[in-house]
Each structure stands twice: as structure tokens, then as C-alpha cells.
Design a protein around this motif. Structure first.
Motif, PDB file in Angstrom:
ATOM      1  N   GLU A  45       0.849  -1.204   0.000  1.00  0.00           N
ATOM      2  CA  GLU A  45       0.000   0.000   0.000  1.00  0.00           C
ATOM      3  C   GLU A  45       0.880   1.249   0.000  1.00  0.00           C
ATOM      4  N   ARG A  46       0.364   2.344  -0.545  1.00  0.00           N
ATOM      5  CA  ARG A  46       1.089   3.610  -0.549  1.00  0.00           C
ATOM      6  C   ARG A  46       1.041   4.228   0.840  1.00  0.00           C
ATOM      7  N   SER A  47       2.153   4.805   1.262  1.00  0.00           N
ATOM      8  CA  SER A  47       2.227   5.446   2.565  1.00  0.00           C
ATOM      9  C   SER A  47       2.900   6.804   2.428  1.00  0.00           C
ATOM     10  N   ALA A  48       2.241   7.822   2.965  1.00  0.00           N
ATOM     11  CA  ALA A  48       2.817   9.164   2.925  1.00  0.00           C
ATOM     12  C   ALA A  48       3.843   9.377   4.031  1.00  0.00           C
ATOM     13  N   PHE A  49       3.999   8.379   4.914  1.00  0.00           N
ATOM     14  CA  PHE A  49       4.908   8.534   6.044  1.00  0.00           C
ATOM     15  C   PHE A  49       6.364   8.450   5.601  1.00  0.00           C
ATOM     16  N   TYR A  50       6.641   7.582   4.590  1.00  0.00           N
ATOM     17  CA  TYR A  50       8.011   7.383   4.133  1.00  0.00           C
ATOM     18  C   TYR A  50       8.276   8.204   2.868  1.00  0.00           C
ATOM     19  N   ALA A  51       9.528   8.559   2.682  1.00  0.00           N
ATOM     20  CA  ALA A  51       9.889   9.402   1.543  1.00  0.00           C
ATOM     21  C   ALA A  51       9.625   8.695   0.217  1.00  0.00           C
ATOM     22  N   ASP A  52       9.816   7.363   0.165  1.00  0.00           N
ATOM     23  CA  ASP A  52       9.568   6.646  -1.081  1.00  0.00           C
ATOM     24  C   ASP A  52       8.113   6.204  -1.217  1.00  0.00           C
ATOM     25  N   GLN A  53       7.281   6.535  -0.207  1.00  0.00           N
ATOM     26  CA  GLN A  53       5.842   6.274  -0.212  1.00  0.00           C
ATOM     27  C   GLN A  53       5.495   4.780  -0.294  1.00  0.00           C
ATOM     28  N   ARG A  54       6.391   3.934   0.180  1.00  0.00           N
ATOM     29  CA  ARG A  54       6.118   2.496   0.195  1.00  0.00           C
ATOM     30  C   ARG A  54       5.865   2.046   1.632  1.00  0.00           C
ATOM     31  N   ALA A  55       4.712   1.418   1.845  1.00  0.00           N
ATOM     32  CA  ALA A  55       4.385   0.929   3.180  1.00  0.00           C
ATOM     33  C   ALA A  55       5.201  -0.311   3.543  1.00  0.00           C
ATOM     34  N   SER A  56       5.491  -1.149   2.534  1.00  0.00           N
ATOM     35  CA  SER A  56       6.287  -2.355   2.781  1.00  0.00           C
ATOM     36  C   SER A  56       7.755  -1.971   2.834  1.00  0.00           C
TER      37      SER A  56
END
Length: 212
Positions: A45-56
Motif C-alpha cells: 500500500e502507498r504510505s505518505a509517512f516514508y519518503a519513497d511512499q512504500r508501506a512495505s
């Protein structure tokens, strides 16, 4: 003010349907657990928390799961025969292999590795002797793989024998093979002399007469 008929409630709970309803209510109340409903991401899933936007995320560098240390992975992934042996060939390793062999293997394979253990003596399938040409010529990695994966009627012993101990047992198996089929070139002059002396003494012995 409304009057609650407690007698009727007790009677309803005494009925099977009453118990069923109570269990359903308890189950539904247990599902409303805030600990089981925490914020989380689905795989990929996409995540705005990480710079690369990868949740995994990748495994943190320098960390390994329990039982997956680098040396154990190498011991398990050894391909041979071009790779060097992943253990030290020493008397201590050989003694460790003998100890582990007598704990895990001797009951089927026998003390000499000829398949005459106590388990086949009681009806179980007799294992192949280590002293046949095919197994004398097999690399040590063959025995390690059999311990890891199993073969024929032998199950996998991966849970019982650690990777390093599999190699120690394989080294001890090779020693057993040499004990029964050592080439003369591998013997010292003292060993050869002892064999010749013993053979000469046996030839000169005369059987005792069985007559009174």
C-alpha cells in the motif's frame, strides 16, 4: 416506571436459545477490541509517512531473524564440491559428529554405519549401508542434504540437527567409511606393519582339537 420481569429473564436464559443469544452477545462484545483495530497498512500500500511512499519496508540492515544467521545460511546453502568445507576438519568436530550420530542416527544406521541398528532389527526398513561404493564416493554434502530433506523412508532431521551438526555428522560418517575401507596408501608404516603382524599370527594359529 417499567417493571422488569426477572423471573422471565432467568427462565429465558435457561432455554438453549437463551444461552445461544448470550454467547452471541459476548462474542460481539469481544470483537470490539481497540487493540485489534489499530492503524496499519496493507502490503504494497502507498504510505505518505516514508519518503519513497512504500508501506512495505526492507529488513533493517544488520538484523537477521532467529535461526537465520549468516553462517547457518551458508552451511545450508553449501553447493560443493568447488566450495571449501564450511566447518573445520578437526578432532573436536569429529568428536561432535560422533556424539550427534550416536544420539540421532545409530539406532537405525548402526554403530559401524552398516544399517544394522536396533530399529531395523525390530522390523523397520533397513537403511542403506554407508559402505557401498555409491555412498563411499558421495560428497559430504550428500549426507547433509539427506539429513536436511530426508530420503526414502528416512524423514527430515532438520528440526533435530542444526546445520553445523549435520556437517559434523557427515564428517564422522566419512570416518566410519574409512574405518571399513581405508586404502593402504592412507595407512602409516606402523599401521601396515601391525596389520601384517596380525595376519601372520592368525595364519600360524592352529585350531584347537574338539576331541576329548
Amino acid at each position: 416506571m417499567a417493571h422488569v420481569n426477572m423471573t422471565g429473564c432467568r427462565r429465558s436464559l435457561m432455554q438453549p436459545s437463551g444461552w445461544l443469544a448470550a454467547m452471541v452477545l459476548l462474542t460481539l462484545s469481544a470483537c470490539d477490541d481497540p487493540m485489534a483495530n489499530q492503524p496499519h497498512h496493507e502490503p504494497l500500500e502507498r504510505s505518505a509517512f516514508y519518503a519513497d511512499q512504500r508501506a512495505s519496508r526492507h529488513t533493517v540492515e544488520g538484523t537477521v531473524a532467529r535461526g537465520q544467521l549468516d553462517d547457518d545460511r551458508y552451511l545450508t546453502d553449501y553447493r560443493g564440491p568447488d566450495d571449501p568445507l564450511p566447518i573445520d576438519v578437526s578432532l573436536a568436530t569429529l568428536e561432535r559428529g560422533r556424539e550427534r550420530f550416536e544420539i540421532n542416527c545409530i539406532m537405525c544406521h548402526g554403530g559401524a554405519g552398516d544399517g544394522r541398528g536396533i530399529v531395523p532389527a525390530r522390523g523397520y526398513t533397513t537403511p542403506t549401508s554407508y559402505h557401498i561404493d555409491r555412498l563411499r564416493e558421495a560428497p559430504l554434502s550428500h549426507f547433509v542434504r539427506v539429513m536436511e530433506k530426508g530420503a526414502g523412508n528416512m524423514p527430515s532431521y532438520a528440526a533435530q540437527v542444526a546445520p553445523r551438526d549435520r556437517w559434523a555428522i557427515a564428517l564422522y560418517i566419512r570416518a566410519l567409511q574409512l574405518s571399513q575401507h581405508a586404502p593402504a596408501s592412507a595407512l602409516s608404516p606402523e599401521d601396515l606393519e601391525a596389520i601384517e603382524t596380525g595376519a601372520a599370527a592368525a595364519a600360524n594359529e592352529t585350531p584347537e582339537s574338539s576331541e576329548p
